[in-house]
Design an enzyme around this catalytic site. Sequence first.
Site, short mmCIF file in Angstrom:
data_model
loop_
_atom_site.label_atom_id
_atom_site.label_comp_id
_atom_site.label_asym_id
_atom_site.label_seq_id
_atom_site.Cartn_x
_atom_site.Cartn_y
_atom_site.Cartn_z
N LYS A 1 0.82 -1.21 0.00
CA LYS A 1 0.00 0.00 0.00
C LYS A 1 0.86 1.26 0.00
CE LYS A 1 -2.06 -0.88 3.95
NZ LYS A 1 -1.38 -2.14 4.34
N ARG B 1 -8.88 1.07 9.33
CA ARG B 1 -8.45 -0.30 9.60
C ARG B 1 -9.49 -1.08 10.40
NH1 ARG B 1 -2.52 0.77 9.14
NH2 ARG B 1 -1.42 -1.20 9.36
N ARG C 1 12.26 -6.50 5.15
CA ARG C 1 12.29 -5.07 4.83
C ARG C 1 13.33 -4.34 5.68
NH1 ARG C 1 6.62 -2.03 4.84
NH2 ARG C 1 6.56 -2.67 7.01
N ARG D 1 12.25 -2.04 10.93
CA ARG D 1 11.17 -1.48 11.75
C ARG D 1 10.92 -2.40 12.92
NH1 ARG D 1 6.00 0.22 8.14
NH2 ARG D 1 4.91 -0.79 9.86
N ARG E 1 0.41 -8.68 13.67
CA ARG E 1 -0.20 -7.68 12.78
C ARG E 1 -1.13 -8.35 11.77
NH1 ARG E 1 4.91 -4.91 10.50
NH2 ARG E 1 3.48 -3.59 9.32
P1 AMP Z 1 1.54 0.69 8.89
O1 AMP Z 1 2.74 1.50 8.60
O2 AMP Z 1 0.32 1.13 8.09
O3 AMP Z 1 1.80 -0.79 8.78
O4 AMP Z 1 1.15 0.97 10.42
C1 AMP Z 1 2.03 0.63 11.47
C2 AMP Z 1 1.30 0.58 12.77
O5 AMP Z 1 0.72 1.86 13.06
C3 AMP Z 1 0.12 -0.38 12.82
O6 AMP Z 1 0.51 -1.71 13.10
C4 AMP Z 1 -0.70 0.24 13.97
O7 AMP Z 1 -0.12 -0.04 15.23
C5 AMP Z 1 -0.52 1.72 13.71
N1 AMP Z 1 -1.59 2.23 12.81
C6 AMP Z 1 -1.45 2.69 11.55
N2 AMP Z 1 -2.64 3.02 11.03
C7 AMP Z 1 -3.56 2.76 11.99
C8 AMP Z 1 -4.99 2.84 12.04
N3 AMP Z 1 -5.72 3.26 11.01
N4 AMP Z 1 -5.59 2.46 13.21
C9 AMP Z 1 -4.89 2.04 14.27
N5 AMP Z 1 -3.56 1.90 14.26
C10 AMP Z 1 -2.88 2.25 13.14
#
Ligand code: AMP
Length: 216
Positions: free
Chosen positions: A14, A90, A129, A162, A173
């Site tokens: 994404k 989400r 990654r 990360r 996740r």
């Molecule tokens: P991402 O970079 O999109 O994989 O997001 C990394 C982490 O940020 C996720 O595993 C969540 O802990 C938090 N996060 C990102 N977007 C959201 C969201 N819409 N709702 C809740 N937590 C989020």
Amino acid sequence: MANYVFLGPPGAGKGTMSEMLAERDGHVHVSTGDILRAEMKADTDLGQQARSYIDAGHLVPDEVVAAIVTKALDTDEVRTRGFILDGYPRTVPQAKRLDATLDAVKLQLDRVVLFEVGQELLIKRLTGRRICRECGAVYHVCFTPPKQADVCDKCGGSLYQRSDDSPETVRERLRVYHEQTEPLIAYYESRGLLLRVPGHQRKHAGFAVLCEHLHL
Ligand code: AMP
């Protein structure tokens, strides 16, 4: 300019696809994950609040992310250039809140793109990654390795993993995705907004497939 939500499991691409489309067509790219990581790096109150959730592979509370998204969307830039929401919503409550926010700021959601990728590839992408500490460039230990291990080709910065890309957190996740995010597929499908796009290709081939599906 069309407004998009990019949906899919962690590791579906994404973020990469958002960046490429935003660069090509000028959208404002809103990644809740990137915003939360920037807050963590700057050690703000918000960053401190988010850290324990992110490191455990859990979702940050809805009120926290909703506030970030409302602030990011309610701008003239978004109104003229359109948006790509990457990683939000989400959960179904987040999606309902987004509907209300978009109404309030007089924006319309045109398409929800679901990137579909098999579980095995997701795990491989996420755990391999690596990211440059200095410029944020993204590498993969097998698919796009840097010329010299742990050193960025572009700026010479050091690469890191990360904290939530460790195998245990990745598993969590993905579990959270299946449980809390997958119901959004039916939510948007019933509104006629969902577009399924295969996400297993590498970066440039994947972007070509995305553009083809969006008729861009
Ligand atoms: P991402 O970079 O999109 O994989 O997001 C990394 C982490 O940020 C996720 O595993 C969540 O802990 C938090 N996060 C990102 N977007 C959201 C969201 N819409 N709702 C809740 N937590 C989020």
